[in-house]
Design an enzyme around this catalytic site. Structure first.
Site, PDB file in Angstrom:
ATOM      1  CD  GLU A 176     -26.114  -7.792 -11.850  1.00 16.25           C
ATOM      2  OE1 GLU A 176     -27.065  -7.389 -10.977  1.00 16.25           O
ATOM      3  OE2 GLU A 176     -26.254  -7.490 -12.942  1.00 16.25           O
ATOM      4  CG  ASP A 215      -1.819  -0.583   1.168  1.00 18.09           C
ATOM      5  OD1 ASP A 215      -2.350  -1.883   0.335  1.00 18.09           O
ATOM      6  OD2 ASP A 215      -2.665  -1.041   1.342  1.00 18.09           O
ATOM      7  CB  CYS A 220     -60.583  10.452   3.684  1.00 18.30           C
ATOM      8  SG  CYS A 220     -61.882   9.191   2.545  1.00 18.30           S
ATOM      9  CD  GLU A 277     -20.354 -15.548 -17.808  1.00 18.23           C
ATOM     10  OE1 GLU A 277     -21.160 -14.067 -16.699  1.00 18.23           O
ATOM     11  OE2 GLU A 277     -20.849 -15.296 -18.956  1.00 18.23           O
ATOM     12  CB  SER A 281     -34.725  -7.483 -18.035  1.00 21.66           C
ATOM     13  OG  SER A 281     -35.703  -7.453 -18.073  1.00 21.66           O
ATOM     14  CG  LEU A 282     -31.208 -12.375 -18.111  1.00 25.07           C
ATOM     15  CD1 LEU A 282     -29.947 -13.234 -17.713  1.00 25.07           C
ATOM     16  CD2 LEU A 282     -30.803 -12.847 -19.684  1.00 25.07           C
ATOM     17  CB  CYS A 315     -61.997   4.253  -0.254  1.00 20.53           C
ATOM     18  SG  CYS A 315     -62.012   5.935   0.639  1.00 20.53           S
ATOM     19  CD  GLU A 344       7.061   1.160  -4.995  1.00 18.04           C
ATOM     20  OE1 GLU A 344       7.994   1.226  -5.308  1.00 18.04           O
ATOM     21  OE2 GLU A 344       7.320   2.379  -3.393  1.00 18.04           O
ATOM     22  CE  LYS A 389     -30.910 -12.326 -12.828  1.00 14.45           C
ATOM     23  NZ  LYS A 389     -29.785 -11.180 -12.315  1.00 14.45           N
TER      24      LYS A 389
END
Ligand code: I6G
Length: 693
Positions: A181, A39, A419, A121, A88-89, A434, A41, A123
């Site tokens: 992502e 860190d 109300c 892969e 979107s899947l 209502c 260095e 998700k």
């Protein structure tokens, strides 16, 4: 101190070398998890670069590692239109769903019994984003938004050290959009919460919420202080480079450009390979450094992906296989009722808070009275609460054996809690309402939010909290009152700085220039979704003609049936509603003229009426068929919800059907859908789709 003299070549070279080295060390540390220097260095190199850039500000470039610390706070995020829509899947929850997915792919590719090669892969449970590189330099980053338009969060994304600011020299294509992502690793989330404890500040509920909150900060310095990371899973537009021919090769290509990609990716054959991958990742899930909510399968070959194409917003060639819903038991403390825009009364379970599916749940919708009766819920019961993926929590079942002697049955109130108007349930309807109309503050708030939403007149910045204050303070009664607001009234509201008040007034002013369909939709007439509003505008051409049309004339409009026609007529027969329309016109809410088109209305062909989002919307203008028994809601309610989202609900399956929702014991309509290759959603998928809205 800045120097006036031109920078000598050795400074230019040293600067380039420092930038390159620091980015390489970033990649080793944040992407490969293999630190190459200490860190101390790293800090020394970073400060040397910082000093050189201060001495020679003309040499400072946006891709410098020193630019990762966050910049000036923004007033708002810009809108970014994605060159290629972000996908979107569809979701799969069972083995059967996966078998169907594989069968549909094989049929779509005419492969008979031959096996398909899939790329698999994990998700990620994070936030989808798109990164744009021009000639290898990161120039813009945006959230997914609605898939077509997202929010520009470039400065925030620059602070994420695993996102390369420049690509290696051999990868300087004219344009490259990388999709993936943003998420927070579990260990970083724990550390962040430890810091929150130390500062006596609120804890984040889960890594996903922490990542979402961090990415959507207007002040990128705040994002810089949060440990976010990124994983790439695909691309959008590409110019000036040959793209590999398979998804797996694409992932290798992205990795070679130093993008982080999932290590647990596999190429498998056929449905057996998918099952095996699901098992393997399910077992490895707890040990992964990040949260996942399932796995993703994609047909590996791009030519095959292209053949399969899309249905609505979702690709036919890919699917997310979700892990089972997470369940927990808790106690039903009470049942409250919520009043919606049209007065619909929704019972809501008040639960003893319980941690389930990564978040603390204290409320769950119970949909309607019938649902409570069907599940035999009583206040005091021990209940099972379920969350599947990002689906809204639900009370799944009651544990009857644990019912206490003093449990109480739910009684639908006869007066509105907001109300005090009467609550009535019309014959044949499942939903109690209502009768207060706009006298009811709850309905008024919802009506204002409906009017102000992006799909209606779009008043940016007017959200729940503000509307609540404006109505509770008795400042705003109807949408027309919004146009009469002044800086003083707004500045009197809680937590409203002058700058925000000025911005809001500007948004209100901007909303005056709208389109007829958006205005009509914004009025909140029952049964009128965006599609019907567009059809009405195209058919009649102007608002007066719609307001004065008889039921018979309304029935001439494409897809307007007796219920919709009656609802429009009733709305404009109400003097109060006509008065609001007149007031809005008096406040100079205007729209361009609309060209009349009789006959079947098609989507998106004419500027004021068209809507580029329509094709990306899984509901708007789409035709659904309901079959079998749904557990979470009655068929009527499913129909109501679909129609409220501008979908059409048909009784029979044809080639024109977009989706069949198949509940338990679905019969011949499901067979017909399979025969015609129509997309079939089970109840969980349907609920997941609804939950996205
Ligand atoms: O979370 C994801 C992981 C992997 C994905 C994904 C993926 O492709 C291999 N693809 C998409 C389109 C999305 N999420 C939305």
């Amino acid at each position: 101190m800045a120097s006036d003299a031109a920078a000598p070549e050795q400074v230019i070279n040293r600067l380039a070398q420092l930038k390159r080295e620091l980015e390489q060390h970033n990649h080793s540390y944040y992407v490969l998890d293999l630190p190459t220097i200490t860190d101390g260095e790293w800090d020394r190199l970073f400060h040397e670069l910082l000093a050189l850039e201060m001495q020679h500000p003309e040499l400072l470039t946006q891709d410098s590692p020193t630019q990762r610390v966050g910049g000036k706070p923004l007033d708002a995020f810009d809108e970014v239109t994605h060159r290629v829509p972000m996908l979107s899947l569809g979701n799969a929850f069972s083995d059967g769903d996966i078998e169907n997915f594989d069968r549909r792919c094989r049929e779509g590719l005419d492969l008979g019994d031959a096996e398909i090669e899939y790329a698999c892969e994990p998700k990620f449970d994070g936030l989808a984003i798109s990164l744009t590189y021009v000639r290898g330099v990161f120039v813009q980053g945006a959230t997914r938004g609605d898939g077509a338009v997202g929010e520009g969060v470039t400065e925030n994304l620059k602070t994420i050290r695993s996102i390369p600011l420049v690509l290696p020299e051999q990868c300087r294509q004219a344009l490259l959009e990388v999709r993936g992502e943003v998420l927070m690793l579990r260990r970083d989330f724990d550390k962040l919460n430890d810091r929150q404890v130390a500062k006596n500040e609120k804890l984040f509920v889960n890594p996903r919420n922490a990542a979402a909150g961090s990415l959507r900060q207007l002040d990128s310095k705040l994002t810089a202080a949060r440990p976010l990371t990124f994983f790439a899973y695909g691309i959008g537009a590409v110019e000036g480079a040959a793209v590999p021919s398979t998804h797996s090769a694409l992932m290798d290509w992205l990795e070679s450009m130093r993008f982080p990609v999932a290590r647990q990716r596999s190429i498998v054959q056929g449905v057996a390979g998918l099952r095996d991958f699901y098992q393997r990742i399910g077992q490895a899930r707890a040990a992964l450094p990040y949260d996942i909510d399932g796995v993703v399968y994609k047909v590996n070959r791009f030519d095959q992906q292209q053949t399969l194409g899309f249905v609505s917003r979702a690709p036919r060639f890919a699917i997310a296989h979700k892990f089972p819903a997470e369940e927990a038991t808790t106690v039903l403390l009470g049942i409250d009722v919520q009043v919606g825009r049209t007065g619909a009364i929704t019972p809501v379970a008040r639960l003893q808070p319980v941690f389930v599916g990564g978040t603390t749940v204290s409320n769950a919708t119970l949909h309607n009275e019938e649902e409570i009766r069907r599940k035999d819920l009583r206040i005091g019961d021990t209940v099972v609460v379920r969350r599947a993926g990002d689906v809204i929590p639900e009370v799944a079942t009651v544990i009857i054996e644990k019912r206490p002697a003093n449990s109480l049955a739910f009684v639908m109130p006869t007066r509105c809690p907001e109300c005090d108007s009467a609550i009535v349930k019309l014959e044949g309807e499942v939903i109690a309402r209502c009768t207060g109309g706009l006298i009811c503050p709850a309905q008024r708030k919802q009506a204002l939010l409906h009017y102000a939403q992006r799909r209606a007149v779009d008043i940016e910045g007017l959200g729940d909290k503000l509307v609540e204050q404006l109505v509770d303070a008795d400042v705003v009664h109807t949408p027309a009152d919004l146009y009469r607001l002044g800086i003083t009234a707004l500045s009197n509201l809680e937590r409203m700085a002058e700058k925000s008040a000025t911005n809001l007034l500007a948004s209100i002013e901007k909303s005056k220039r709208t389109t007829l369909p958006k205005f009509l939709f914004g009025l909140g007439i029952r049964q009128i979704g965006e599609t019907t509003a567009k059809d009405l505008a195209k058919h009649f051409g102007n608002l007066d003609a719609i307001m004065d049309a008889s039921v018979e004339q309304l029935l001439e409009v494409h897809d307007v049936g007796p219920v919709v026609a009656q609802s429009i007529r009733q709305f404009f027969d109400e003097p109060h509603n006509r008065e609001v329309v007149e007031q809005l016109r008096a406040c100079k809410v205007t729209w361009p003229e609309v060209q009349i088109e009789h006959g079947r209305a098609s989507q998106g062909e004419n500027a004021p009426v068209g809507n580029a989002d329509a094709d990306l919307d899984p509901f708007n203008g789409k035709t659904f068929v309901l079959t079998g028994t749904l557990e979470a809601m009655s068929r009527d309610e499913a129909k109501d919800r679909l129609e409220a989202l501008s979908a059409k609900v048909s009784g029979s399956v044809s080639k024109k059907t977009d989706f069949v929702i198949a509940g338990a014991e679905a019969g011949s309509k499901l067979d017909r859908a399979v025969e015609l290759g129509v997309a079939v959603l089970d109840e969980a998928e349907f609920l997941a789709l609804l939950a996205q809205r």
